[in-house]
Design a protein around this motif. Structure first.
Motif, PDB file in Angstrom:
ATOM      1  N   VAL A 194       3.471   2.796  20.247  1.00 26.29           N
ATOM      2  CA  VAL A 194       3.078   3.137  18.834  1.00 26.29           C
ATOM      3  C   VAL A 194       3.583   1.835  18.170  1.00 26.29           C
ATOM      4  O   VAL A 194       2.867   1.288  17.316  1.00 26.29           O
ATOM      5  CB  VAL A 194       3.947   4.130  18.034  1.00 26.29           C
ATOM      6  N   THR A 195       4.886   1.113  18.573  1.00 23.15           N
ATOM      7  CA  THR A 195       5.229  -0.132  18.140  1.00 23.15           C
ATOM      8  C   THR A 195       4.250  -1.176  18.269  1.00 23.15           C
ATOM      9  O   THR A 195       3.969  -1.957  17.609  1.00 23.15           O
ATOM     10  CB  THR A 195       6.716  -0.347  18.607  1.00 23.15           C
ATOM     11  N   SER A 196       3.798  -1.351  19.609  1.00 23.26           N
ATOM     12  CA  SER A 196       2.873  -2.316  20.242  1.00 23.26           C
ATOM     13  C   SER A 196       1.568  -2.251  19.517  1.00 23.26           C
ATOM     14  O   SER A 196       1.038  -3.028  18.924  1.00 23.26           O
ATOM     15  CB  SER A 196       2.789  -2.351  21.561  1.00 23.26           C
ATOM     16  N   ARG A 197       1.187  -0.693  19.178  1.00 25.75           N
ATOM     17  CA  ARG A 197      -0.204  -0.597  18.510  1.00 25.75           C
ATOM     18  C   ARG A 197      -0.039  -1.084  17.237  1.00 25.75           C
ATOM     19  O   ARG A 197      -1.019  -1.784  16.644  1.00 25.75           O
ATOM     20  CB  ARG A 197      -0.569   0.804  18.597  1.00 25.75           C
ATOM     21  N   MET A 198       0.969  -0.619  16.341  1.00 28.68           N
ATOM     22  CA  MET A 198       1.100  -1.455  15.131  1.00 28.68           C
ATOM     23  C   MET A 198       1.087  -2.826  14.899  1.00 28.68           C
ATOM     24  O   MET A 198       0.657  -3.585  14.088  1.00 28.68           O
ATOM     25  CB  MET A 198       2.395  -0.689  14.543  1.00 28.68           C
ATOM     26  N   LYS A 199       1.696  -3.508  16.019  1.00 28.35           N
ATOM     27  CA  LYS A 199       1.628  -4.910  16.112  1.00 28.35           C
ATOM     28  C   LYS A 199       0.537  -5.567  16.252  1.00 28.35           C
ATOM     29  O   LYS A 199      -0.058  -6.515  15.458  1.00 28.35           O
ATOM     30  CB  LYS A 199       2.548  -5.303  17.264  1.00 28.35           C
ATOM     31  N   HIS A 200      -0.347  -5.024  16.991  1.00 32.30           N
ATOM     32  CA  HIS A 200      -1.589  -5.635  17.488  1.00 32.30           C
ATOM     33  C   HIS A 200      -2.719  -5.201  16.567  1.00 32.30           C
ATOM     34  O   HIS A 200      -3.718  -5.853  16.522  1.00 32.30           O
ATOM     35  CB  HIS A 200      -1.791  -5.385  19.172  1.00 32.30           C
ATOM     36  N   ARG A 201      -2.496  -4.096  15.926  1.00 28.41           N
ATOM     37  CA  ARG A 201      -3.596  -3.640  14.980  1.00 28.41           C
ATOM     38  C   ARG A 201      -3.139  -4.143  13.553  1.00 28.41           C
ATOM     39  O   ARG A 201      -3.971  -3.697  12.544  1.00 28.41           O
ATOM     40  CB  ARG A 201      -3.808  -2.000  15.143  1.00 28.41           C
ATOM     41  N   THR A 202      -2.027  -4.654  13.348  1.00 29.03           N
ATOM     42  CA  THR A 202      -1.591  -5.141  12.228  1.00 29.03           C
ATOM     43  C   THR A 202      -1.514  -4.014  11.043  1.00 29.03           C
ATOM     44  O   THR A 202      -1.929  -4.047  10.108  1.00 29.03           O
ATOM     45  CB  THR A 202      -2.199  -6.532  11.502  1.00 29.03           C
ATOM     46  N   SER A 203      -1.003  -2.932  11.665  1.00 24.34           N
ATOM     47  CA  SER A 203      -0.987  -1.794  10.735  1.00 24.34           C
ATOM     48  C   SER A 203       0.406  -1.201   9.980  1.00 24.34           C
ATOM     49  O   SER A 203       0.495  -0.381   9.784  1.00 24.34           O
ATOM     50  CB  SER A 203      -1.462  -0.448  11.721  1.00 24.34           C
ATOM     51  N   ALA A 204       1.208  -2.316  10.245  1.00 21.31           N
ATOM     52  CA  ALA A 204       2.507  -2.145   9.526  1.00 21.31           C
ATOM     53  C   ALA A 204       2.289  -2.056   7.994  1.00 21.31           C
ATOM     54  O   ALA A 204       1.788  -3.031   7.495  1.00 21.31           O
ATOM     55  CB  ALA A 204       3.572  -3.058   9.840  1.00 21.31           C
ATOM     56  N   ARG A 205       2.583  -1.095   7.177  1.00 24.20           N
ATOM     57  CA  ARG A 205       1.953  -0.949   5.913  1.00 24.20           C
ATOM     58  C   ARG A 205       3.104  -1.117   4.525  1.00 24.20           C
ATOM     59  O   ARG A 205       3.019  -1.140   3.648  1.00 24.20           O
ATOM     60  CB  ARG A 205       1.285   0.297   5.816  1.00 24.20           C
ATOM     61  N   LYS A 206       4.409  -0.873   5.492  1.00 26.20           N
ATOM     62  CA  LYS A 206       5.521  -1.078   4.365  1.00 26.20           C
ATOM     63  C   LYS A 206       6.508  -2.345   4.635  1.00 26.20           C
ATOM     64  O   LYS A 206       6.621  -2.962   5.641  1.00 26.20           O
ATOM     65  CB  LYS A 206       6.148   0.242   4.383  1.00 26.20           C
ATOM     66  N   ARG A 207       7.102  -2.682   3.758  1.00 26.11           N
ATOM     67  CA  ARG A 207       8.341  -3.705   3.893  1.00 26.11           C
ATOM     68  C   ARG A 207       9.356  -3.478   3.055  1.00 26.11           C
ATOM     69  O   ARG A 207       9.228  -2.826   1.834  1.00 26.11           O
ATOM     70  CB  ARG A 207       7.686  -5.095   3.776  1.00 26.11           C
ATOM     71  N   PHE A 208      10.682  -3.972   3.440  1.00 26.31           N
ATOM     72  CA  PHE A 208      11.815  -4.003   2.318  1.00 26.31           C
ATOM     73  C   PHE A 208      11.513  -5.430   1.566  1.00 26.31           C
ATOM     74  O   PHE A 208      11.155  -6.166   1.926  1.00 26.31           O
ATOM     75  CB  PHE A 208      13.238  -4.060   3.069  1.00 26.31           C
ATOM     76  N   PHE A 209      11.706  -5.104   0.258  1.00 34.36           N
ATOM     77  CA  PHE A 209      11.877  -6.271  -0.624  1.00 34.36           C
ATOM     78  C   PHE A 209      13.158  -6.231  -1.519  1.00 34.36           C
ATOM     79  O   PHE A 209      13.644  -5.383  -1.859  1.00 34.36           O
ATOM     80  CB  PHE A 209      10.500  -6.223  -1.430  1.00 34.36           C
ATOM     81  N   ILE A 210      13.421  -7.596  -2.014  1.00 39.20           N
ATOM     82  CA  ILE A 210      14.537  -7.810  -2.719  1.00 39.20           C
ATOM     83  C   ILE A 210      13.884  -7.660  -4.174  1.00 39.20           C
ATOM     84  O   ILE A 210      12.909  -8.329  -4.602  1.00 39.20           O
ATOM     85  CB  ILE A 210      15.093  -9.264  -2.488  1.00 39.20           C
ATOM     86  N   VAL A 211      14.533  -6.808  -5.012  1.00 38.89           N
ATOM     87  CA  VAL A 211      14.214  -6.644  -6.318  1.00 38.89           C
ATOM     88  C   VAL A 211      15.478  -6.907  -7.365  1.00 38.89           C
ATOM     89  O   VAL A 211      16.578  -6.383  -7.100  1.00 38.89           O
ATOM     90  CB  VAL A 211      13.601  -5.149  -6.552  1.00 38.89           C
ATOM     91  N   GLU A 212      15.156  -7.816  -8.212  1.00 41.72           N
ATOM     92  CA  GLU A 212      16.116  -8.037  -9.285  1.00 41.72           C
ATOM     93  C   GLU A 212      15.926  -7.270 -10.722  1.00 41.72           C
ATOM     94  O   GLU A 212      14.807  -7.510 -11.080  1.00 41.72           O
ATOM     95  CB  GLU A 212      16.298  -9.627  -9.532  1.00 41.72           C
ATOM     96  N   ALA A 213      16.849  -6.709 -11.320  1.00 42.32           N
ATOM     97  CA  ALA A 213      16.552  -6.076 -12.544  1.00 42.32           C
ATOM     98  C   ALA A 213      17.580  -6.339 -13.364  1.00 42.32           C
ATOM     99  O   ALA A 213      18.805  -6.355 -13.084  1.00 42.32           O
ATOM    100  CB  ALA A 213      16.381  -4.427 -12.427  1.00 42.32           C
ATOM    101  N   ASN A 214      17.484  -6.371 -15.039  1.00 42.15           N
ATOM    102  CA  ASN A 214      18.373  -6.506 -15.728  1.00 42.15           C
ATOM    103  C   ASN A 214      18.673  -5.028 -16.423  1.00 42.15           C
ATOM    104  O   ASN A 214      17.694  -4.543 -16.820  1.00 42.15           O
ATOM    105  CB  ASN A 214      18.222  -7.461 -16.898  1.00 42.15           C
ATOM    106  N   ARG A 215      19.918  -4.552 -16.343  1.00 42.22           N
ATOM    107  CA  ARG A 215      20.260  -3.114 -16.753  1.00 42.22           C
ATOM    108  C   ARG A 215      20.320  -3.401 -18.389  1.00 42.22           C
ATOM    109  O   ARG A 215      20.873  -4.369 -19.018  1.00 42.22           O
ATOM    110  CB  ARG A 215      21.663  -2.952 -16.513  1.00 42.22           C
ATOM    111  N   GLN A 216      19.453  -2.515 -18.794  1.00 42.76           N
ATOM    112  CA  GLN A 216      19.246  -2.306 -20.333  1.00 42.76           C
ATOM    113  C   GLN A 216      20.318  -1.218 -20.978  1.00 42.76           C
ATOM    114  O   GLN A 216      20.249  -0.252 -20.719  1.00 42.76           O
ATOM    115  CB  GLN A 216      17.758  -2.121 -20.746  1.00 42.76           C
ATOM    116  N   TYR A 217      21.266  -1.789 -21.786  1.00 39.88           N
ATOM    117  CA  TYR A 217      22.229  -0.819 -22.370  1.00 39.88           C
ATOM    118  C   TYR A 217      21.690  -0.479 -23.737  1.00 39.88           C
ATOM    119  O   TYR A 217      20.801  -0.968 -24.439  1.00 39.88           O
ATOM    120  CB  TYR A 217      23.491  -1.565 -22.499  1.00 39.88           C
ATOM    121  N   PRO A 218      21.830   0.890 -24.208  1.00 30.10           N
ATOM    122  CA  PRO A 218      21.456   1.270 -25.431  1.00 30.10           C
ATOM    123  C   PRO A 218      21.828   0.431 -26.587  1.00 30.10           C
ATOM    124  O   PRO A 218      23.193  -0.145 -26.657  1.00 30.10           O
ATOM    125  CB  PRO A 218      21.936   2.749 -25.608  1.00 30.10           C
ATOM    126  N   PRO A 219      21.252   0.147 -27.713  1.00 34.63           N
ATOM    127  CA  PRO A 219      21.670  -0.549 -28.765  1.00 34.63           C
ATOM    128  C   PRO A 219      22.814  -0.189 -29.315  1.00 34.63           C
ATOM    129  O   PRO A 219      22.948   0.998 -29.390  1.00 34.63           O
ATOM    130  CB  PRO A 219      20.332  -0.742 -29.722  1.00 34.63           C
TER     131      PRO A 219
END
Length: 219
Positions: A194-219
């Motif tokens: 399965v791993t080889s098939r995903m590689k050669h068919r370029t069928s990997a569809r997900k990735r981990f990404f870095i996300v930055e966010a600012n925490r919004q406090y109530p006013p």
């Protein structure tokens, strides 16, 4: 800045015996042959459907055999799974009392006993060194786990074992190719097709990404 810390969420299994290398070679995603030229490899044990059961770092032990640096919460399950596959292989799989630490940034490595296992993290150079030694050695030279390594790992976008729930994520979706955790030339292992098939068919569809966010406090 210097960073040195014990990794309280990591444990070590030891695999020894005449067939230890070939035993792991037929099971894990990476090539045990790479340990001829380096001290450690990142790898995983997959389901037959190609999803990650457990990820870990395999390194040469100071004596004959190999260490498996794994999540403490998964140690018993990994031990059980490896014993299930062992059958008549000439290997011994033991729950080791040694522990894991990390050093990165401008951290220097103190003088450590000769039987200490030290290697660069095989996933990314920025993750620094990993150290496998007795609890007494780590207590002497490394501070308690303060969460700094986990924060460093997240900043680099490298998933932890806790981010890879068993039988949920395909190896290539978890970035194993980018983190040098899979070999496409070693031959058969559990989940290889399965791993080889995903590689050669370029069928990997997900990735981990870095996300930055600012925490919004109530006013």
């Amino acid at each position: 800045m210097q960073h040195k810390t014990r990794l309280s969420d990591r444990s070590v299994l030891t695999i020894s015996g005449a067939q230890a290398s070939s035993f792991l070679q037929g099971l894990i995603t990476n090539d045990m042959g790479q340990l001829e030229g380096q001290k450690a490899i990142y790898a995983a044990l997959l389901t037959p459907q190609g999803k990650i059961l457990f990820d870990f770092i395999v390194s040469r032990a100071s004596d004959e055999g190999f260490h498996i640096d794994c999540a403490t919460t998964q140690k018993s399950a990994i031990l059980k799974r490896l014993n299930l596959y062992r059958l008549r292989a000439e290997v011994e799989i033991t729950d080791s009392a040694i522990e894991v630490a990390a050093a990165w940034g401008e951290a220097y490595l103190p003088a450590l006993p000769d039987d200490t296992t030290i290697f660069m993290d095989p996933r990314l150079p920025e993750l620094g060194h990993r150290i496998i030694a007795s609890r007494d050695v780590l207590n002497t030279h490394f501070g308690q786990d303060d969460g700094s390594y986990r924060a460093h790992q997240l900043m680099l976008g490298v998933p932890d074992s806790a981010d890879l729930p068993p039988d949920t994520i395909f190896a290539l979706d978890a970035g194993f190719e980018e983190l040098s955790g899979v070999s496409f030339s070693k031959g058969c292992y559990v989940g290889q097709e399965v791993t080889s098939r995903m590689k050669h068919r370029t069928s990997a569809r997900k990735r981990f990404f870095i996300v930055e966010a600012n925490r919004q406090y109530p006013p």
